[in-house]
Structures are given as structure tokens and as C-alpha cells.
Design a protein around this motif. Structure first.
Motif, PDB file in Angstrom:
ATOM      1  N   CYS A 144      -0.805   0.145  -9.117  1.00 36.28           N
ATOM      2  CA  CYS A 144      -0.909  -0.924  -8.130  1.00 36.28           C
ATOM      3  C   CYS A 144       0.478  -1.544  -7.968  1.00 36.28           C
ATOM      4  O   CYS A 144       1.303  -1.467  -8.874  1.00 36.28           O
ATOM      5  CB  CYS A 144      -1.908  -1.975  -8.619  1.00 36.28           C
ATOM      6  SG  CYS A 144      -2.342  -3.187  -7.360  1.00 36.28           S
ATOM      7  N   GLU A 161      -3.751   4.808 -13.277  1.00 29.91           N
ATOM      8  CA  GLU A 161      -4.059   3.941 -12.137  1.00 29.91           C
ATOM      9  C   GLU A 161      -2.826   3.098 -11.829  1.00 29.91           C
ATOM     10  O   GLU A 161      -2.169   2.600 -12.741  1.00 29.91           O
ATOM     11  CB  GLU A 161      -5.250   3.040 -12.472  1.00 29.91           C
ATOM     12  CG  GLU A 161      -5.735   2.246 -11.293  1.00 29.91           C
ATOM     13  CD  GLU A 161      -7.024   1.484 -11.571  1.00 29.91           C
ATOM     14  OE1 GLU A 161      -7.553   0.916 -10.608  1.00 29.91           O
ATOM     15  OE2 GLU A 161      -7.490   1.453 -12.718  1.00 29.91           O
ATOM     16  N   ASN A 215       1.390   6.437  -6.846  1.00 25.65           N
ATOM     17  CA  ASN A 215       0.299   7.338  -7.230  1.00 25.65           C
ATOM     18  C   ASN A 215       0.696   8.802  -7.118  1.00 25.65           C
ATOM     19  O   ASN A 215       0.265   9.623  -7.916  1.00 25.65           O
ATOM     20  CB  ASN A 215      -0.944   7.074  -6.367  1.00 25.65           C
ATOM     21  CG  ASN A 215      -1.827   6.002  -6.960  1.00 25.65           C
ATOM     22  OD1 ASN A 215      -2.154   6.038  -8.132  1.00 25.65           O
ATOM     23  ND2 ASN A 215      -2.184   5.021  -6.152  1.00 25.65           N
ATOM     24  N   SER A 216       1.517   9.126  -6.115  1.00 22.01           N
ATOM     25  CA  SER A 216       1.893  10.528  -5.901  1.00 22.01           C
ATOM     26  C   SER A 216       2.881  11.042  -6.951  1.00 22.01           C
ATOM     27  O   SER A 216       3.015  12.238  -7.121  1.00 22.01           O
ATOM     28  CB  SER A 216       2.462  10.729  -4.487  1.00 22.01           C
ATOM     29  OG  SER A 216       3.767  10.196  -4.394  1.00 22.01           O
ATOM     30  N   GLU A 223       2.244   1.674  -3.433  1.00 23.77           N
ATOM     31  CA  GLU A 223       1.182   2.174  -4.321  1.00 23.77           C
ATOM     32  C   GLU A 223       0.907   3.655  -4.105  1.00 23.77           C
ATOM     33  O   GLU A 223       0.766   4.415  -5.068  1.00 23.77           O
ATOM     34  CB  GLU A 223      -0.119   1.404  -4.081  1.00 23.77           C
ATOM     35  CG  GLU A 223      -0.130   0.053  -4.684  1.00 23.77           C
ATOM     36  CD  GLU A 223      -1.287  -0.808  -4.214  1.00 23.77           C
ATOM     37  OE1 GLU A 223      -1.308  -1.960  -4.622  1.00 23.77           O
ATOM     38  OE2 GLU A 223      -2.148  -0.346  -3.445  1.00 23.77           O
ATOM     39  N   GLU A 224       0.802   4.056  -2.838  1.00 22.79           N
ATOM     40  CA  GLU A 224       0.525   5.461  -2.544  1.00 22.79           C
ATOM     41  C   GLU A 224       1.636   6.362  -3.065  1.00 22.79           C
ATOM     42  O   GLU A 224       1.379   7.426  -3.620  1.00 22.79           O
ATOM     43  CB  GLU A 224       0.316   5.667  -1.042  1.00 22.79           C
ATOM     44  CG  GLU A 224      -1.004   5.110  -0.557  1.00 22.79           C
ATOM     45  CD  GLU A 224      -1.172   5.142   0.957  1.00 22.79           C
ATOM     46  OE1 GLU A 224      -0.199   5.483   1.682  1.00 22.79           O
ATOM     47  OE2 GLU A 224      -2.275   4.813   1.424  1.00 22.79           O
ATOM     48  N   THR A 225       2.888   5.926  -2.909  1.00 25.47           N
ATOM     49  CA  THR A 225       4.022   6.704  -3.407  1.00 25.47           C
ATOM     50  C   THR A 225       4.005   6.731  -4.932  1.00 25.47           C
ATOM     51  O   THR A 225       4.214   7.777  -5.552  1.00 25.47           O
ATOM     52  CB  THR A 225       5.350   6.134  -2.874  1.00 25.47           C
ATOM     53  OG1 THR A 225       5.252   6.007  -1.456  1.00 25.47           O
ATOM     54  CG2 THR A 225       6.512   7.050  -3.213  1.00 25.47           C
ATOM     55  N   VAL A 283       0.843  -1.200   0.000  1.00 25.62           N
ATOM     56  CA  VAL A 283       0.000   0.000   0.000  1.00 25.62           C
ATOM     57  C   VAL A 283       0.881   1.255   0.000  1.00 25.62           C
ATOM     58  O   VAL A 283       0.623   2.203  -0.736  1.00 25.62           O
ATOM     59  CB  VAL A 283      -0.983  -0.006   1.195  1.00 25.62           C
ATOM     60  CG1 VAL A 283      -1.734   1.305   1.293  1.00 25.62           C
ATOM     61  CG2 VAL A 283      -1.951  -1.170   1.083  1.00 25.62           C
ATOM     62  N   MET A 284       1.960   1.245   0.801  1.00 23.88           N
ATOM     63  CA  MET A 284       2.883   2.385   0.842  1.00 23.88           C
ATOM     64  C   MET A 284       3.518   2.586  -0.536  1.00 23.88           C
ATOM     65  O   MET A 284       3.630   3.715  -1.021  1.00 23.88           O
ATOM     66  CB  MET A 284       3.973   2.149   1.891  1.00 23.88           C
ATOM     67  CG  MET A 284       5.056   3.209   1.914  1.00 23.88           C
ATOM     68  SD  MET A 284       6.463   2.776   2.978  1.00 23.88           S
ATOM     69  CE  MET A 284       7.206   1.431   2.055  1.00 23.88           C
ATOM     70  N   GLU A 342      -2.317  11.990 -12.580  1.00 30.17           N
ATOM     71  CA  GLU A 342      -3.554  11.643 -11.868  1.00 30.17           C
ATOM     72  C   GLU A 342      -4.399  10.604 -12.602  1.00 30.17           C
ATOM     73  O   GLU A 342      -5.034   9.755 -11.982  1.00 30.17           O
ATOM     74  CB  GLU A 342      -4.381  12.911 -11.637  1.00 30.17           C
ATOM     75  CG  GLU A 342      -5.449  12.727 -10.588  1.00 30.17           C
ATOM     76  CD  GLU A 342      -6.148  14.037 -10.243  1.00 30.17           C
ATOM     77  OE1 GLU A 342      -7.387  14.007 -10.139  1.00 30.17           O
ATOM     78  OE2 GLU A 342      -5.459  15.056 -10.089  1.00 30.17           O
TER      79      GLU A 342
END
Length: 184
Positions: free
Chosen positions: A111, A109, A101-102, A97-99, A94-95, A106
Motif C-alpha cells: 500500500c 501485500e 505490487n508488480s 501501489e500497482e507498481t 494507486v499507481m 506475490e
């Protein structure tokens, strides 16, 4: 305490267990969250195998990672299934993925999935639904993530598999990526 789950409700015991040794963790140490008490289910209906896997000596393995602080507050760190062990370290997908995404546009997508690795146990694969500037992304990720958490490969899957809820089907996506990985 803001950010914590809170303290266990009366009649419910919580313990944090080391993932490898099964020993009880010290305050502040992250491990599997186990619960026991009258309000905790006795097992899964008509599923003895799953019950046996999840409940041992009355302790229910929630499948979550977390820790207890010195005052007994529970801090949730994520789902165990969304963590991978690389070089002896627990890394949160998750960490990653979040990084990811950042640092991506935008509309892209993202994963992160885990594939087996003969040397380190696991490796992280970044999955996007569109082409990205991989060199730029790798540079940005390396500024934000530890080296062990950096994806080792980047794969494009134009349409992520979905569950009935509309959320990404991580298992299905991992199987797609595994098939792509073995064919290259």
C-alpha cells in the motif's frame, strides 16, 4: 469509447474543475469531476455540513478526478483522496501501489500512504506486510515511476486494518504509519 466512462446521460451536466483555481478545465485537462442535473441528489440526509462541502450552486463534487475529451466523453483518473500533491504535481497513490505490487513477491501485500512534508507538502510512504529487499525494490521502482512518485520511506505493518468489506482501511493504515513515523 473503450476506457472512458461514456457521455453524460441526458439532463445531466458534467464539468471538470481545476483543483487549485476552481476554473473549468480545457478538454483533456485533468481535474475534479462535478455533476449537475435532476438525477443528482439535493444533499445528504441530516448532514448539512457534508452537503455544504460537496454541493455548491447545484454542482455535486464527486470526489473523483478525470477529464472530458473533445467529444464529451468522461475519462476517470481515480479518487481525489487517493492522489497527493508533491512539488506541484498530482501523484496517484494507486499507481504507486500497482507498481510496488508488480515488483514485490506475490505474497507481499503493498500500500502507499501520504504523510505531510514541510518542504514538498506531502511524501509517499510504502507499506508492506512483510520484509522486502528494499534496495532491489527502490531500483526497480525508479525504473518505472517518476522521481516525485518514489516512496521516501518503507514501513512494515504485518496486518493491514480492514473495513467491513474486507478492503484495506486506508485512513486507519495512514494513522498507523503516522504513529510509527513520529516514534522514529
Amino acid at each position: 469509447r473503450p476506457g472512458s466512462i461514456g457521455i453524460p446521460i441526458p439532463g445531466t451536466q458534467v464539468k471538470i474543475e481545476n483543483i487549485d483555481s476552481g476554473e473549468e478545465c480545457a478538454p483533456g485537462e485533468t481535474g475534479k469531476i462535478l455533476v449537475k442535473g435532476d438525477g443528482v441528489m439535493q444533499g445528504y440526509l441530516n448532514d448539512i455540513e457534508e452537503t455544504h462541502l460537496r454541493i455548491k450552486s447545484g454542482w455535486y463534487d464527486t470526489g473523483d478526478l478525470g477529464c472530458l475529451d473533445e467529444d464529451g466523453y468522461i475519462w476517470h483518473k481515480g479518487r481525489l483522496k487517493r492522489f497527493v500533491k508533491i512539488g506541484g504535481e498530482m501523484i496517484s497513490l494507486v499507481m504507486v501501489e500497482e507498481t510496488l505490487n508488480s515488483v514485490t513477491p506475490e505474497e507481499v501485500e503493498c500500500c502507499a500512504v501520504e504523510l505531510p512534508d514541510s518542504k514538498r507538502g506531502s511524501r509517499i510512504i510504502a507499506v508492506t506486510n512483510a520484509e522486502i529487499d528494499q534496495q532491489d525494490i527502490v531500483k526497480k521502482l525508479s525504473e518505472e515511476l517518476p522521481n516525485l512518485a518514489l516512496p521516501k520511506r518503507y514501513v512494515i505493518v504485518t496486518e493491514f486494518p480492514r473495513m467491513g468489506s474486507g478492503k484495506t482501511d486506508f485512513r486507519g493504515l495512514t494513522e498507523l504509519v503516522r504513529d510509527l513515523d513520529s516514534s522514529s
